[in-house]
Write an enzyme that holds these catalytic residues in place. Structure first.
Site, PDB file in Angstrom:
ATOM      1  N   VAL A 178      14.204  -8.393   2.972  1.00  0.00           N
ATOM      2  CA  VAL A 178      14.011  -9.652   3.702  1.00  0.00           C
ATOM      3  C   VAL A 178      13.844  -9.302   5.174  1.00  0.00           C
ATOM      4  CG1 VAL A 178      15.214 -11.201   2.125  1.00  0.00           C
ATOM      5  CG2 VAL A 178      16.508  -9.983   3.882  1.00  0.00           C
ATOM      6  N   SER A 179      13.285 -10.238   5.948  1.00  0.00           N
ATOM      7  CA  SER A 179      12.863  -9.923   7.316  1.00  0.00           C
ATOM      8  C   SER A 179      13.990  -9.946   8.328  1.00  0.00           C
ATOM      9  CB  SER A 179      11.761 -10.893   7.763  1.00  0.00           C
ATOM     10  OG  SER A 179      10.630 -10.765   6.936  1.00  0.00           O
ATOM     11  N   THR A 180      15.026 -10.761   8.124  1.00  0.00           N
ATOM     12  CA  THR A 180      16.068 -10.909   9.135  1.00  0.00           C
ATOM     13  C   THR A 180      17.440 -10.721   8.520  1.00  0.00           C
ATOM     14  OG1 THR A 180      16.323 -13.297   8.841  1.00  0.00           O
ATOM     15  CG2 THR A 180      14.623 -12.550  10.391  1.00  0.00           C
TER      16      THR A 180
END
Length: 573
Positions: free
Chosen positions: A37-39
């Site tokens: 996931v990105s964050t």
């Protein structure tokens, strides 16, 4: 191989009617799972990673694949390869022989959102016989499948850039409304919840002064301007001073770069800019793309301007660092009257003798300059004796200040026309800038055209030049012409006479403010050049019982030979 995986392989083998004698490697393919996931916030609060892993495990079980390892990357963008878990996985995959035959992802965007990087990493894996498989974007190994993967990758990259564009737009608007964009608050500030909320119901946050840190910020400004116990302090010394006293920078020792950041940011006078640099490349954006925010100020504007002017005055390009940091009285002020080079401290007989010597003679050859070495104590005493006995006389200082006021009046009267002319030129430049920007915004001119960018840069440079000249004229106009009282002159003379001979550090700082240089002539004279403006400001700032020195005096004209504000005095040594 773990026992549960061996049992799973046997079940798969029986279901497919395989003989027990067939090697396990032929029964099922070993794979690695990669979820991302990105964050970090997504990793903490979202269900994406557990869902990715669940779907990939079920898919592998249906295919009869053995899961050798699971790699989970929380909080990392797929637009580059600066991902530690990805690099660990690649290091394992590129071993010979590779521990797994394929890397399984939920979708290709979990692996990369950059088409070029995707192609390069797929090629690396293929050299070691490792496939990249997406359970939601199945493609074959033929040319058609390869083309499909490239198309998926291009669309993922496009979607990523579109998302970034909209996120950037939203963050700029959030900043315009005065809210913080989630990063760690700068030193001296903390975040407090505001009444406004996000679309997900979270409270937005604003910056507020955090008094324990704000006190240290004010102390840094005071130390840089006034020094400590009468001694000047640079940024490195301030960093050491704070660290020794336990005033750490959020648990870490202060460094010179940290002190510079505190002294140079307009944030501390209530002005903060968002979108100054690009997040990935760290390149500065054009000023017209910056978003200005107003926050609570910690330092007043006058103090900030004084510190900025002092930093400029202390810049190595303008003044030698030894003039600020050396404990030798006249270092940085002395000039050779023969060749014009600086004179610095030299020693002889193992340090028993100390004298001032021309740097041309010291660093090059003696025949370049025929000046003589001057004993340090002899010259120091002569300069201090001259100031104490001949110069620090109220009548003499009062006469110099009268001359200064007369010259200042003449200079002000001659600048009225020039002030109006500069204002007209500045207004014309700003109007041309506005027309050009309007044409770009309306689409009449292409923003990517290099000639348009060149015109904008040229107008910006012309505007800054006019602003500099306008500021100089305003500075002259702002200098008060009111009389300095005899009492102020008397205090100034008395304070300096009492301390010049006793405290050389104090004496050096006053000489640095009052003098620009001291030239040594062949006749044994020290010709000292100073500024009326420096004298006037120093008299106004000096008080009885003072422990500090006026650390900076604005000079209203460059120090050239034609400067009528320049004063020469002579001392014989």
């Amino acid at each position: 191989m773990p026992a549960d995986q061996r049992e799973r392989l046997r079940r798969v083998g029986r279901r497919q009617g395989l003989q027990a004698a067939i090697p396990l490697r032929e029964v099922a393919m070993a794979v690695a799972l990669y979820a991302r996931v990105s964050t970090v916030r997504q990793a903490d609060n979202d269900l994406s990673i557990p869902d990715q892993l669940r779907q990939m495990r079920e898919w592998c079980e249906r295919q009869g694949y053995v899961i050798g390892h699971e790699y989970v990357e929380p909080g990392a963008s797929a637009t580059d390869d600066r991902r530690p878990v990805l690099q660990d996985m690649m290091q394992e995959a590129l071993r010979s022989p590779s521990p797994f035959e394929a890397i399984v992802v939920h979708s290709l965007s979990r692996f990369f959102r950059d088409s070029v990087s995707m192609g390069l990493y797929e090629r690396k894996l293929a050299k070691f016989g490792v496939k990249l498989i997406s359970i939601t974007q199945m493609t074959g190994d033929d040319p058609a499948g390869e083309m499909a993967r490239k198309i998926f990758s291009v669309f993922d990259e496009y979607q990523s850039k579109e998302n970034g564009k909209h996120t950037s737009r939203a963050m700029k608007e959030n900043a315009r409304q005065g809210f913080n964009n989630g990063s760690q608050p700068p030193y001296g500030y903390c975040t407090v919840e505001a009444e406004a909320t996000t679309s997900r119901g979270r409270h937005k946050k604003r910056l507020a002064v955090y008094e324990p840190e704000a006190t240290v910020v004010r102390q840094i400004y005071a130390l840089y301007l006034h020094g400590y116990q009468g001694r000047p302090m640079g940024m490195k010394e301030i960093a050491g001073h704070l660290t020794k006293r336990g005033l750490l920078m959020r648990g870490k020792p202060w460094r010179m770069q940290m002190v510079y950041g505190v002294l140079s940011k307009e944030l501390y006078v209530g002005v903060r800019y968002f979108n100054v640099t690009q997040a990935k490349t760290r390149r500065r954006n054009p000023p017209e793309q910056w978003v200005k925010q107003e926050v609570d100020a910690i330092i007043d504007r006058a103090t900030f301007d004084d510190v900025r002017a002092l930093r400029s005055a202390r810049a190595p390009s303008k003044v030698a660092p030894r003039m600020v940091s050396s404990d030798t009285l006249l270092t940085g002020l002395l000039k050779c009257g023969h060749c014009g080079a600086a004179m610095t401290l030299a020693t002889g007989k193992g340090g028993r003798y100390r004298y001032y010597k021309c740097t041309n003679r010291q660093n090059k050859q003696n025949d370049i300059c025929d000046s003589k070495n001057i004993p340090m104590e002899r010259l120091d005493d002569a300069v201090l004796r001259f100031f104490a006995e001949q110069w620090l006389v109220p009548e003499r200082v009062g006469g110099l200040l009268t001359e200064w006021r007369q010259q200042l009046s003449l200079r002000k009267s001659g600048q009225q026309d020039r002030y109006a002319q500069v204002q007209r030129t500045l207004a014309d430049i700003e109007a041309r800038q506005a027309r050009l920007l309007d044409a770009i915004e309306s689409g009449a001119l292409p923003v990517a055209d290099l000639s348009i960018r060149s015109r904008l840069d040229r107008l910006k440079a012309e505007r800054e030049a006019q602003l500099v000249e306008l500021a100089g004229i305003k500075r002259v106009q702002a200098v008060p012409e009111k009389d300095i009282t005899p009492q102020q002159i008397g205090v100034f003379c008395q304070v300096l006479r009492d301390r010049l001979q006793m405290d050389k550090v104090f004496a050096k700082q006053y000489l640095k403010v009052l003098l620009r240089d001291i030239r040594i002539t062949a006749a044994g004279e020290a010709v000292m050049s100073g500024s009326y403006e420096g004298l006037a400001q120093t008299v106004l700032k000096t008080k009885r019982g003072t422990e500090s020195v006026p650390s900076f005096v604005r000079v209203w004209r460059p120090h050239g030979e034609s400067n009528p504000g320049r004063r020469r005095e002579r001392a014989v040594f």
